[in-house]
Design an enzyme around this catalytic site. Sequence first.
Site, PDB file in Angstrom:
ATOM      1  N   ARG A  15      90.198  67.203  30.433  1.00 57.16           N
ATOM      2  CA  ARG A  15      89.597  68.370  29.909  1.00 57.16           C
ATOM      3  C   ARG A  15      87.855  68.480  31.129  1.00 57.16           C
ATOM      4  O   ARG A  15      87.995  67.526  32.153  1.00 57.16           O
ATOM      5  CB  ARG A  15      87.926  67.797  28.719  1.00 57.16           C
ATOM      6  CG  ARG A  15      88.846  68.051  27.583  1.00 57.16           C
ATOM      7  CD  ARG A  15      87.931  67.366  26.415  1.00 57.16           C
ATOM      8  NE  ARG A  15      87.749  65.994  26.376  1.00 57.16           N
ATOM      9  CZ  ARG A  15      87.519  64.840  25.781  1.00 57.16           C
ATOM     10  NH1 ARG A  15      86.781  65.551  25.056  1.00 57.16           N
ATOM     11  NH2 ARG A  15      87.750  63.871  25.670  1.00 57.16           N
ATOM     12  N   LYS A  75      83.688  62.378  29.976  1.00 59.75           N
ATOM     13  CA  LYS A  75      84.091  60.854  29.300  1.00 59.75           C
ATOM     14  C   LYS A  75      83.496  60.217  30.071  1.00 59.75           C
ATOM     15  O   LYS A  75      82.570  60.437  30.947  1.00 59.75           O
ATOM     16  CB  LYS A  75      85.502  60.410  29.411  1.00 59.75           C
ATOM     17  CG  LYS A  75      86.856  60.992  28.419  1.00 59.75           C
ATOM     18  CD  LYS A  75      86.061  61.067  26.763  1.00 59.75           C
ATOM     19  CE  LYS A  75      86.319  59.420  26.708  1.00 59.75           C
ATOM     20  NZ  LYS A  75      85.854  59.131  25.191  1.00 59.75           N
ATOM     21  N   TYR A  94      79.641  62.144  27.422  1.00 63.23           N
ATOM     22  CA  TYR A  94      79.723  61.122  26.126  1.00 63.23           C
ATOM     23  C   TYR A  94      79.651  59.149  26.514  1.00 63.23           C
ATOM     24  O   TYR A  94      80.796  58.837  27.806  1.00 63.23           O
ATOM     25  CB  TYR A  94      81.309  61.484  25.300  1.00 63.23           C
ATOM     26  CG  TYR A  94      81.392  62.594  24.404  1.00 63.23           C
ATOM     27  CD1 TYR A  94      80.620  62.398  23.711  1.00 63.23           C
ATOM     28  CD2 TYR A  94      82.410  63.220  24.852  1.00 63.23           C
ATOM     29  CE1 TYR A  94      80.570  63.752  22.863  1.00 63.23           C
ATOM     30  CE2 TYR A  94      82.392  64.518  24.171  1.00 63.23           C
ATOM     31  CZ  TYR A  94      81.491  64.817  22.881  1.00 63.23           C
ATOM     32  OH  TYR A  94      81.958  66.193  22.496  1.00 63.23           O
ATOM     33  N   HIS A  96      79.071  56.828  24.496  1.00 63.76           N
ATOM     34  CA  HIS A  96      79.796  55.489  23.492  1.00 63.76           C
ATOM     35  C   HIS A  96      79.515  54.155  23.835  1.00 63.76           C
ATOM     36  O   HIS A  96      80.181  53.377  24.065  1.00 63.76           O
ATOM     37  CB  HIS A  96      81.585  55.510  23.337  1.00 63.76           C
ATOM     38  CG  HIS A  96      81.997  57.230  23.133  1.00 63.76           C
ATOM     39  ND1 HIS A  96      81.356  57.477  21.888  1.00 63.76           N
ATOM     40  CD2 HIS A  96      82.261  58.307  23.152  1.00 63.76           C
ATOM     41  CE1 HIS A  96      81.376  58.579  21.233  1.00 63.76           C
ATOM     42  NE2 HIS A  96      82.105  58.849  22.709  1.00 63.76           N
ATOM     43  N   GLU A 118      77.063  62.120  22.565  1.00 66.14           N
ATOM     44  CA  GLU A 118      76.813  61.783  21.180  1.00 66.14           C
ATOM     45  C   GLU A 118      75.941  61.421  20.023  1.00 66.14           C
ATOM     46  O   GLU A 118      75.631  61.365  19.194  1.00 66.14           O
ATOM     47  CB  GLU A 118      78.093  60.601  21.192  1.00 66.14           C
ATOM     48  CG  GLU A 118      78.122  58.992  21.563  1.00 66.14           C
ATOM     49  CD  GLU A 118      77.465  58.607  22.433  1.00 66.14           C
ATOM     50  OE1 GLU A 118      77.496  58.196  23.604  1.00 66.14           O
ATOM     51  OE2 GLU A 118      77.785  60.195  23.533  1.00 66.14           O
ATOM     52  N   SER A 134      84.324  66.610  17.042  1.00 67.00           N
ATOM     53  CA  SER A 134      84.709  65.552  15.723  1.00 67.00           C
ATOM     54  C   SER A 134      86.090  66.849  15.473  1.00 67.00           C
ATOM     55  O   SER A 134      86.601  66.162  14.279  1.00 67.00           O
ATOM     56  CB  SER A 134      84.193  65.714  15.463  1.00 67.00           C
ATOM     57  OG  SER A 134      83.009  64.675  15.823  1.00 67.00           O
ATOM     58  N   VAL A 239      85.085  56.823  10.939  1.00 75.12           N
ATOM     59  CA  VAL A 239      83.624  56.432  10.126  1.00 75.12           C
ATOM     60  C   VAL A 239      83.290  56.582  11.638  1.00 75.12           C
ATOM     61  O   VAL A 239      83.536  56.901  11.940  1.00 75.12           O
ATOM     62  CB  VAL A 239      83.814  54.898   9.550  1.00 75.12           C
ATOM     63  CG1 VAL A 239      84.174  55.357   7.830  1.00 75.12           C
ATOM     64  CG2 VAL A 239      84.261  53.717  10.365  1.00 75.12           C
ATOM     65  N   ASP A 270      86.508  55.171  20.101  1.00 72.01           N
ATOM     66  CA  ASP A 270      85.091  55.271  20.350  1.00 72.01           C
ATOM     67  C   ASP A 270      84.264  55.047  20.307  1.00 72.01           C
ATOM     68  O   ASP A 270      83.476  54.238  21.312  1.00 72.01           O
ATOM     69  CB  ASP A 270      84.609  57.345  20.597  1.00 72.01           C
ATOM     70  CG  ASP A 270      85.764  58.250  21.931  1.00 72.01           C
ATOM     71  OD1 ASP A 270      86.104  57.281  22.779  1.00 72.01           O
ATOM     72  OD2 ASP A 270      86.062  59.062  21.943  1.00 72.01           O
TER      73      ASP A 270
END
Length: 370
Positions: A15, A75, A94, A96, A118, A134, A239, A270
Site C-alpha cells: 500500500r 503502517k 496507523y 497500533h 486508528e 476493517s 474484537v 495489530d
Amino acid sequence: MIIGVPKEIKTLENRVSLQPGGVLQLKKKGHEVLIEKGAGLGSGFTDEMYKKSGATIVDDVEEVWKRAEMIMKVKEPIKEEYPRMREGQIIFTYFHFAASRELTEAVQESKCIAIAYETVEKSDGSLPLLVPMSEVAGRMAAQEGAKYLEKTFGGRGVLMGGIPGVRPANVIVLGGGIVGVNAARIAAGMGANTTILDINTNRLRYLDEILPKNIDTQFSTEGAIRNLLPTTDLIIGAVLIPGAKAPNLISRDMLKLMRPGTVMVDVAIDQGGCFETSKATTHDDPIYEVDDVVHYCVANMPGAVPYTSTMGLTNVTLPYAAQIATKGWKKALDDDPELKMGLNIADGKIVYKYVADAFDMEYTPVEEVM
C-alpha cells in the site's frame, strides 16, 4: 507544508499513503509533496503519475524524512525508520502502539507528533480511518480462512460451502463490529454455517435483523465459546478496543477442545491479538501451528490487495491530512474533536490513555501538549 510519502518497507506491504489524485488536491492547497521513488508501484501508481499530479520524486528515503514536516505512512514505523523520526515532525499513520512497547518508546524518544489513523473517532464512537481497512480485513479473513482449511496447508480439508449431502464448514466470528460483520457476510456467502458472537445485545439484535439467515447471533461468554469450539472449523478473531490491547478470548488450553486442522484467523493481531497463542506473521510466511491448530496472524492483511486498500484508505485519510497541513497540527486538532482523538504521543508524552495503560506508563492529558 512539506508532506513526505516514503515507501512502505514492512514485509510485502504494497500500500501507499497517498495516491496521485490526493497529491493534486494537496498541491492546490499550496503544499509541497515529496514521494519516494517507487513508493506507489505496489498499488499500481507510477512515479510519472505522481509527477503529473505535481509531486516531487525523491530518490533517497533519508531526504524524504529529513525535508518533510509531515510524514504520511500506512503502517507504523519499524526499527529501521526509528532514527528518521525527529522532534516536532508530524507522523500520520496507523501506529497500533498498544501492540509494541518498543515502538511506543521510540516515538516518545523522538519527540515527534504521532497522530494515529486508528484512534480518530467520531462522536458516535465510529472510527472513520479504520473502517475501510476493517472492511478489507474482514472480507479477507473469511477468504484466507477458507484457503487454509485446505489439507494442503494443514487444515481440516473442509470446503466452506460443502456440497449436496455433505455439510458446510462451521465458522465462528468473535466480534460484531466492522471486521466481524464483513467476515461473517463473506463466510455465509460462501455457504458456511456462521455464528457471530458479541457482548452488546443491542448490536446482536441489529445484526440478527440485517444479516443473512445462515448467520446466527450469540452472546459472547467464555462458556459459549468453549461449547462451540469442538464443532468449529474456522474461528475469526475480530474484537477491537480502540487504541488498546485486544483481550484474549481463546486461551492456550482451549485449543485442546478443537479438532486437528481447525483454522484461527486473528484480525486483531495489530492490537496484540485476541488468541493467547497468536504471534504476528507476514504474507510470505503467514501461518504456523500450535497443538495442531492452524494460526493465521498476518499483521497487515489489506497489504495483499493494495490497489483496493490504498484507494479505500486514501479516500478517508486525505481530508484529515489536508486539515493538518493547512492549519498546523495544534489548530487542526483544536478545530476538529474527532481528529484530536487521533493524537497518541506528542513531545515525548503519551496523551492517549489506552496506550499508557497497555504498558503501565505515565499518561498526560492531551490539553497539556496543545
